[in-house]
Design a protein around this motif. Sequence first.
Motif, PDB file in Angstrom:
ATOM      1  N   UNK A  26    -124.266  18.539 -23.688  1.00 33.68           N
ATOM      2  CA  UNK A  26    -125.086  19.476 -24.482  1.00 33.68           C
ATOM      3  C   UNK A  26    -124.425  20.847 -24.572  1.00 33.68           C
ATOM      4  N   UNK A  27    -123.662  21.232 -23.547  1.00 37.99           N
ATOM      5  CA  UNK A  27    -122.910  22.487 -23.609  1.00 37.99           C
ATOM      6  C   UNK A  27    -121.902  22.428 -24.760  1.00 37.99           C
ATOM      7  N   UNK A  28    -121.171  21.297 -24.866  1.00 39.09           N
ATOM      8  CA  UNK A  28    -120.192  21.122 -25.933  1.00 39.09           C
ATOM      9  C   UNK A  28    -120.878  21.081 -27.304  1.00 39.09           C
ATOM     10  N   UNK A  29    -122.045  20.454 -27.373  1.00 42.48           N
ATOM     11  CA  UNK A  29    -122.795  20.381 -28.635  1.00 42.48           C
ATOM     12  C   UNK A  29    -123.216  21.780 -29.081  1.00 42.48           C
ATOM     13  N   UNK A  30    -123.770  22.558 -28.163  1.00 43.48           N
ATOM     14  CA  UNK A  30    -124.183  23.930 -28.494  1.00 43.48           C
ATOM     15  C   UNK A  30    -122.969  24.762 -28.907  1.00 43.48           C
ATOM     16  N   UNK A  31    -121.871  24.615 -28.188  1.00 41.91           N
ATOM     17  CA  UNK A  31    -120.649  25.350 -28.542  1.00 41.91           C
ATOM     18  C   UNK A  31    -120.174  24.970 -29.938  1.00 41.91           C
ATOM     19  N   UNK A  32    -120.213  23.666 -30.249  1.00 36.88           N
ATOM     20  CA  UNK A  32    -119.784  23.195 -31.559  1.00 36.88           C
ATOM     21  C   UNK A  32    -120.679  23.757 -32.668  1.00 36.88           C
ATOM     22  N   UNK A  33    -121.971  23.865 -32.374  1.00 34.94           N
ATOM     23  CA  UNK A  33    -122.913  24.438 -33.343  1.00 34.94           C
ATOM     24  C   UNK A  33    -122.793  25.956 -33.431  1.00 34.94           C
ATOM     25  N   UNK A  34    -122.169  26.557 -32.420  1.00 34.90           N
ATOM     26  CA  UNK A  34    -122.045  28.012 -32.378  1.00 34.90           C
ATOM     27  C   UNK A  34    -123.335  28.709 -31.994  1.00 34.90           C
ATOM     28  N   UNK A  47    -130.078  28.956 -31.264  1.00 38.06           N
ATOM     29  CA  UNK A  47    -130.334  28.521 -29.902  1.00 38.06           C
ATOM     30  C   UNK A  47    -130.675  27.034 -29.915  1.00 38.06           C
ATOM     31  N   UNK A  48    -130.052  26.288 -29.008  1.00 39.82           N
ATOM     32  CA  UNK A  48    -130.348  24.873 -28.800  1.00 39.82           C
ATOM     33  C   UNK A  48    -131.120  24.765 -27.492  1.00 39.82           C
ATOM     34  N   UNK A  49    -132.337  24.247 -27.574  1.00 46.31           N
ATOM     35  CA  UNK A  49    -133.203  24.137 -26.396  1.00 46.31           C
ATOM     36  C   UNK A  49    -133.269  22.662 -26.000  1.00 46.31           C
ATOM     37  N   UNK A  50    -132.881  22.381 -24.749  1.00 42.69           N
ATOM     38  CA  UNK A  50    -132.718  21.002 -24.292  1.00 42.69           C
ATOM     39  C   UNK A  50    -133.512  20.766 -23.009  1.00 42.69           C
ATOM     40  N   UNK A  51    -134.313  19.692 -23.002  1.00 43.61           N
ATOM     41  CA  UNK A  51    -134.994  19.251 -21.784  1.00 43.61           C
ATOM     42  C   UNK A  51    -134.010  18.405 -20.979  1.00 43.61           C
ATOM     43  N   UNK A  52    -133.881  18.711 -19.693  1.00 43.40           N
ATOM     44  CA  UNK A  52    -132.912  18.022 -18.844  1.00 43.40           C
ATOM     45  C   UNK A  52    -133.476  17.901 -17.431  1.00 43.40           C
ATOM     46  N   UNK A  53    -133.137  16.812 -16.767  1.00 41.34           N
ATOM     47  CA  UNK A  53    -133.535  16.615 -15.368  1.00 41.34           C
ATOM     48  C   UNK A  53    -132.384  17.012 -14.463  1.00 41.34           C
TER      49      UNK A  53
END
Length: 84
Positions: free
Chosen positions: A28-36, A1-7
């Motif tokens: 960040x969606x693409x980053x999480x997808x790339x990380x699986x 799980x990638x947890x991201x603070x965002x406004x």
Amino acid sequence: ELVVAIRRGLSSYYESPFGPAGLEYELVRAFADDLGVRLRLVEVGTTDDGLALVADRRVHLAVGQAVTPDREAAAAFSVPVQHI
């Protein structure tokens, strides 16, 4: 799980008729997808709130941060994605 603070905002993250959207969300969606891994967003009111969550290790990263000398002393930054 990638947890991201965002406004929430039109240039970063918002709910479109088709679901979540915005430049920072897409990145960040693409980053999480790339990380699986699953993406979990934590909405914050200010950029300083996001950095506080990073410092407290409650999120992995905070997006939409302007780089300032004070912030650079408190956190590591990636290469900027855009200059405003």
